[in-house]
Structures are given as structure tokens and as C-alpha cells.
Design a protein around this motif. Structure first.
Motif: not given
Length: 656
Positions: A39, A43, A52, A55-56, A59, A72-73, A75-77, A92
Motif C-alpha cells: 500500500a 502511495d 486507497l 489501505w482499506q 484495515e 491503517a486508518q 494511512r487510509k485518511s 478516518a
């Protein structure tokens, strides 16, 4: 950094995989660490959608409530933010931060990233108070000098327009941190620029000039090689030099920005380029002025909007910046601009007096004040631009009221209301304060128009994307279906006007305004009806229906001498003014948009520039040009102003 205590997790997962293979269950082919690295690689590559999704997936594989889920949240943000999904990114990031143990020093960088991204989201939305809160948290979370310095400088930038004293303190910390370190020229230039812009906005023009010139020096000086950073730094130096009384230096620095000196084509005004009306929610005044910086995309859409300087205070600067976000150029226009000159464009702005708008929320605030007075409580009105000072007293007043009467007492309502409206309070905190205040107002039986301003704040601060017109209208519209407001003429009219002001469809906006104008429950001279009629006349005039616009404006009861709504506005006869010598010397080209009145004899009165490009270069000349113009005579029985609020663009182009 490694992804938490990934080694232990990986061993456990591999054992689970082996057991799953024996039972025929689905096999997880990768470890959490491998998924994390994959992931992160997406990026780095810039593949936002794929990052995205990665990362989901990561998560979903982490344990709910775990530190790994929190990372994880976060990085997802960041991935959501890059995809312009600001609300989801905020959700997130906040969820991730809640899962990171404060005592775990290995998570400092992730914690910093979360807060810094929250600051960036708020700054992009021009919520500089909220951005400042997040950047301050990022500074506290940072465990490395470069991260701390980045936080301090970002904090200083946003605090410049909300709390200049706090911006000065942040810069002092940055100076102390960087002094013993070997900073490169770019970083030194950025620090100097932050000092220069703060001092400009505090009217300390000569010290600002010294810092601005130092920034140019650190970037290599006035060379023929020009980067985007050079453009902004040289423009800072030009503005500071001009305000410090050194016009020759100002022209020299401005010339080396490239502004007004395109190698081919012309920098034309946008097809949509309105300045905000004077008055309104920000209480803009004709003397207020701001310089706003922005970039133009290939599609003509404006981005990266930021205030640089304002005469009138930080709230003024941010209001003008909000107006710029609605500008747009056609793709055909953009093709004519050299790509380099579409970045960090700067324009000087003032508000329009053509159709000044009464403030809707200030009208409602007066009802709140009246109701509180009936309860023996005062709602103090702050001086313009004093929010950074007032917030200390307001927080103390809230604490005192809570200690004496309780957190849900009526005594807590005035400071809660003031804090929710304070420009130094960020969006998220403002939402919490307004919800508390609204609950108290409802419990105490406040009338609809006293409750409404709090309900509006709750809804307009509920989303990080609320600066977008369609999001604002979506969040405010449900108020019209609430009986408490729908059955009150003043409340429903105020809500309708708020929605109309943020509705992009002209037909829809016109229908909303007409509803208020024709509401029989409102008095003929009700301020909300007058406000609706002024807006409606402006809309009709823009559509070319002058006769209807004039009739609508006359219904408002105001003096109907605006040029826009006359059957036969005066005809242009001749112009005055000259091409400025300094601009000619440096080969500048540019334009101004002016606004003025014309008396019954055709002479120009009250002339002023509302837009100027490049900033300050042609402002005076544009005003002089229209001041010397002559128009045909317009009969007025009282001999007064024949035509008010006329607008004229003046272009300055070099011969040949």
C-alpha cells in the motif's frame, strides 16, 4: 517505520494460514507487513485509487480497536484526502488517532501525519482556525526537528489570519529550533516569507520588506531562472516594498515575477470573476482590500486559494479568498496562458457596492440577543477583528457559568454562542459548542429565530466540505421541513435566503428569492424581504432583464439609481488617464475592473478599483482612467447621482 509489532503478528498469521490449509479454509497469502509495504508503494507511485483500496483491505485485516487498525486508518485518511474526499478523510484520521496509544513513541510519525493532514484539509477549506488547532497538535506529536519545523511554519501561516500574536510566537519557536541546524536556502526562504507575510498583515511594512528581500536572496536572488517559489517570494518583496514606500524596488521585484509580462498571449480576466458584495455575513466594507493567491487548472478551475495580505484584518482576507474559489476560466482561455503563469497567480480585490447585501445571520443574531436580554443575560458584541483577544474572556466566562450554574444552564448560553461564532475557533470545536448551545436554547423555549442561528452553525460546521455550495445547501435545506422554522415567516425566509445565496442554478436561486419576496407574512419593509428583492434584482439584471430588475429593486424601497437597472444608462463619451510610467518602463501589461457612480452631468464620482492584475501595478492608473472619463447626461429631478454602481474594465497593453 515498521507496521506496529508486525513480526509477532506475521508469525501468528502464518500459523493460522498453515492450519487453514489443512482444513481447506481460504489461505491468506500475504502478511500484514507485506500488505502495508504494498500500500505504501502505491502511495509513493501516486496511484491514489489503488492506494486507497490497499489501505482499506489492510484495515479490514487488522483487529478492531488495535493500534494496527489505527495506523491503517490514518494511512487510509491520507489517501482519501488526496482523492478530495475530505469528510471521509477527517473521519478516518480521527478514528485512527483514537487508537494510537499516547505512550507509544514508535507511533509519533503516524500521529504527526494524521494531525498535519487534518490541518491541510482545514486549510484547503479556508478553515484557518481549525487548521491552526491541528497544526498545533502536529507540532506536539512530532519527534523530529523537520516535522516540528513544518508544523510551526504551517501554524504561523494560518495563525497570521486568525491570531497574529500566536503566529509570531510560532515563528519564534521555529527560529529557535532551526538556528543550530544547517537549513538549506529553500527552508530559510520559507521561514523568511512567513515572517514577511505576518509583518505585512500587521502593517509593519519595512520589517516585512527586509524579510521578503531575504527570502528572495535565499532562493538565489533576482536571476533569470524563475521557479514557482521564486514567483511568490518576489511578489512578497514587491508588495512589501511598495507599502514601505519604495516603489522602484517594488516594480523591480514585480517585473521579475513574470506577472504582467507573458511571453505570449494575455492573462485575461475569468469568465466568472465576481467580487463579494460589500456588507453580507463578513461585514465587508468598501475600504477593505486583499491580495489573494491561487492556481488555475487545465480545465479553468481554481485551486490552492490562499490570502496573502489584507487591509481590514484576517477575516476580510479569508472572505475574499472564499470568493476566488468560485472563479473559473474556459479551457480555451487557459490554453492561451503559459502553464507556468497559471500557478501562484495574485490579484488585488475589493468588495462591490453595486448591490450591497444585508447580513442574514447578523439579523438572526439580533433576535438571539433580544431574547437573552429578556432573560436578564447580555450578549456582548465584539469589535471587528478582536476575536483572538475575545476568546480568552469568552472561555473564562463559559468556565465561570459552568462552575456556578452548570454546563446546561441558561447562563452558559451567551459564552457558548459567542465561542461558536468566534473566528479563532475551528470548525469541529464550533460544531460541539453550537450543539451544546442549541440544546440549551431548545430546553429554555427560545423562539425560532433565536434558535435558528445555532442550528445553522451546527449544520454548516458538520462537514469539512461545507465550503462547497452544493454541500452547504444540502445540509441547510432540511431546516425548512422542521415545523418550528417552517411555521415562522422570519425563520423560513432566513433559511431560504441562506440556501439561495449558495445555490448555483440561477433558475433555482430566482425561485427561492421570489418565495421570500412574495411571502405575505413578511412586512413590506422587512429586512429579509428587502434582502431578497436586492438579490433578485441583481439576478434579473445579470440575465439582461433590466425592466424587471428595476421594478423589483423599486419594491425594496431603496433609491433606485443603480446603473444596472436604469432603462437608459448614460453613454460613454471619453476616457482620461495615462499608461503608468513605471509599468511602461518594465514592460508590464494588465487590467483593472473599476466601479464608480456618474452624476447627472456625466461626471464620475466615488471611483475605485475592485480587481487589479498584477496587484498594485495598475490600480491607481485604472482609477484615474475612469475618473477622467465623461458620460452622457442623465436627468434627475433632484440633481443628484444619475447612475450608481457602474462597472468598467480598463486594460493596459504595451504598444505593438
Amino acid at each position: 517505520m515498521r507496521f506496529g509489532k508486525i513480526g509477532m503478528l506475521s508469525v501468528g498469521l502464518m500459523a493460522m494460514s498453515a492450519a487453514a490449509a489443512q482444513t481447506g479454509a481460504p489461505v491468506t497469502a500475504t502478511t500484514l507487513q507485506q500488505d502495508f509495504d504494498a500500500a505504501a508503494a502505491l502511495d509513493t507511485k501516486g496511484d491514489r485509487a489503488s492506494a486507497l483500496a490497499a489501505w482499506q483491505r489492510l484495515e479490514a485485516r487488522t483487529k478492531p480497536g488495535s493500534r494496527s487498525r489505527g495506523v491503517a486508518q490514518i494511512r487510509k485518511s491520507a489517501a482519501l484526502f488526496k482523492l478530495d474526499r475530505s469528510d471521509d478523510a477527517v473521519t478516518a484520521a480521527r478514528a485512527g488517532l483514537a487508537l494510537l496509544p499516547a505512550s507509544d513513541a514508535t507511533l509519533a510519525e503516524d500521529r504527526w501525519h494524521a494531525y498535519y493532514n487534518l490541518g491541510s484539509i482545514a486549510e484547503n477549506a479556508l478553515d484557518y482556525a481549525g487548521a491552526s488547532d491541528s497544526y498545533a497538535s502536529a507540532e506536539m506529536a512530532a519527534d523530529a526537528p523537520d516535522l516540528k519545523a513544518a508544523s510551526m511554519l504551517a501554524l504561523a501561516n494560518t495563525k497570521t489570519f486568525t491570531d497574529p500574536a500566536a503566529a509570531e510566537t510560532a515563528l519564534a519557536r521555529a527560529d529557535a529550533l532551526l538556528m543550530p541546524l544547517k537549513a538549506d536556502g529553500k527552508l530559510k526562504a520559507l521561514v523568511a516569507r512567513r515572517h514577511a507575510i505576518l509583518l505585512l498583515n500587521r502593517s509593519a511594512y519595512e520589517p516585512a520588506r527586509v524579510y521578503a528581500v531575504e527570502a528572495v536572496k535565499q532562493l538565489g536572488g533576482l536571476t533569470s531562472q524563475t521557479t514557482i517559489s521564486d514567483v511568490s517570494a518576489r511578489s512578497d518583496a514587491a508588495i512589501a516594498s511598495l507599502l514601505a514606500g519604495k516603489p522602484d524596488d517594488a516594480r523591480r521585484y514585480m517585473a521579475m515575477t513574470g506577472a504582467g509580462r507573458l511571453s505570449k498571449g494575455e492573462f485575461d480576466p475569468a469568465v466568472q470573476m465576481d467580487v463579494p458584495p460589500c456588507g453580507g455575513e463578513a461585514d465587508l466594507r468598501p475600504a477593505d482590500m486583499a491580495v489573494v493567491e491561487f492556481s488555475i487548472g487545465d480545465d479553468g478551475v481554481v485551486s490552492a486559494v490562499a490570502p496573502i495580505y489584507a487591509a481590514g484584518g484576517g477575516a476580510v482576507a479569508l472572505e475574499f479568498a472564499r470568493a476566488v474559489r468560485d472563479w473559473s476560466w474556459t479551457p480555451e482561455q487557459v490554453k492561451a496562458f503559459p502553464a507556468f503563469f497559471r500557478y501562484n497567480v495574485r490579484i488585488e480585490m475589493r468588495c462591490s457596492t453595486a448591490f450591497e447585501r444585508p447580513s442574514i445571520t447578523k439579523f438572526l443574531d439580533a433576535d438571539m440577543a433580544t431574547w437573552l436580554e429578556s432573560k436578564g443575560l447580555a450578549l456582548r458584541t465584539e469589535e471587528r477583528g478582536a476575536d483572538a483577544v475575545a476568546i480568552v474572556r469568552q472561555r473564562a466566562a463559559l468556565a465561570a457559568a459552568e462552575a456556578k450554574s452548570g454546563a446546561t444552564s441558561l447562563a452558559a448560553l451567551p459564552p457558548l454562542f459567542q465561542l461558536a461564532n468566534n473566528a479563532v475557533v475551528g470548525r469541529e470545536e464550533s460544531n460541539v459548542l453550537a450543539r451544546r448551545a442549541l440544546a440549551i436554547a431548545e430546553a429554555q423555549g427560545a423562539p425560532p429565530t433565536a434558535r435558528l442561528p445555532l442550528d445553522v452553525i451546527v449544520r454548516q460546521t458538520s462537514s469539512a466540505d461545507n465550503w462547497r455550495d452544493e454541500v452547504y445547501a444540502r445540509d441547510i435545506t432540511p431546516l425548512l421541513s422542521m415545523p418550528v422554522y417552517a411555521n415562522d415567516a422570519t425563520a423560513r425566509s432566513a433559511i431560504t435566503l441562506l440556501i439561495a445565496d449558495r445555490t448555483n442554478s440561477r433558475s433555482r436561486r430566482g425561485a427561492l428569492l421570489q418565495q421570500v419576496a412574495d411571502d405575505k407574512a413578511l412586512a413590506a419593509n422587512d429586512p429579509l424581504r428587502v434582502g431578497a428583492l436586492i438579490r433578485l434584482a441583481s439576478l434579473q439584471q445579470q440575465a439582461g432583464d433590466t425592466a424587471t430588475a428595476r421594478a423589483t429593486f423599486e419594491r425594496s424601497g431603496l433609491a433606485a439609481n443603480q446603473c444596472a437597472i436604469l432603462d437608459a444608462p448614460p453613454h460613454f463619451l471619453s476616457a482620461g488617464g495615462v499608461f503608468p510610467d513605471e509599468a511602461r518602463m518594465w514592460g508590464f501589461e494588465g487590467w483593472t475592473k473599476t466601479q464608480f457612480d456618474v452624476d447627472a452631468d456625466g461626471r464620475v464620482l466615488h471611483q475605485r478599483a475592485v480587481l487589479s492584475y498584477p496587484p498594485f501595478v495598475f490600480t491607481k492608473a485604472g482609477v484615474q482612467t475612469v475618473a477622467g472619463a465623461r458620460w452622457s447626461k442623465t436627468f434627475r429631478p433632484d440633481g443628484g447621482v444619475g447612475c450608481g454602481g457602474l462597472s468598467q474594465q480598463v486594460r493596459f497593453k504595451m504598444p505593438g
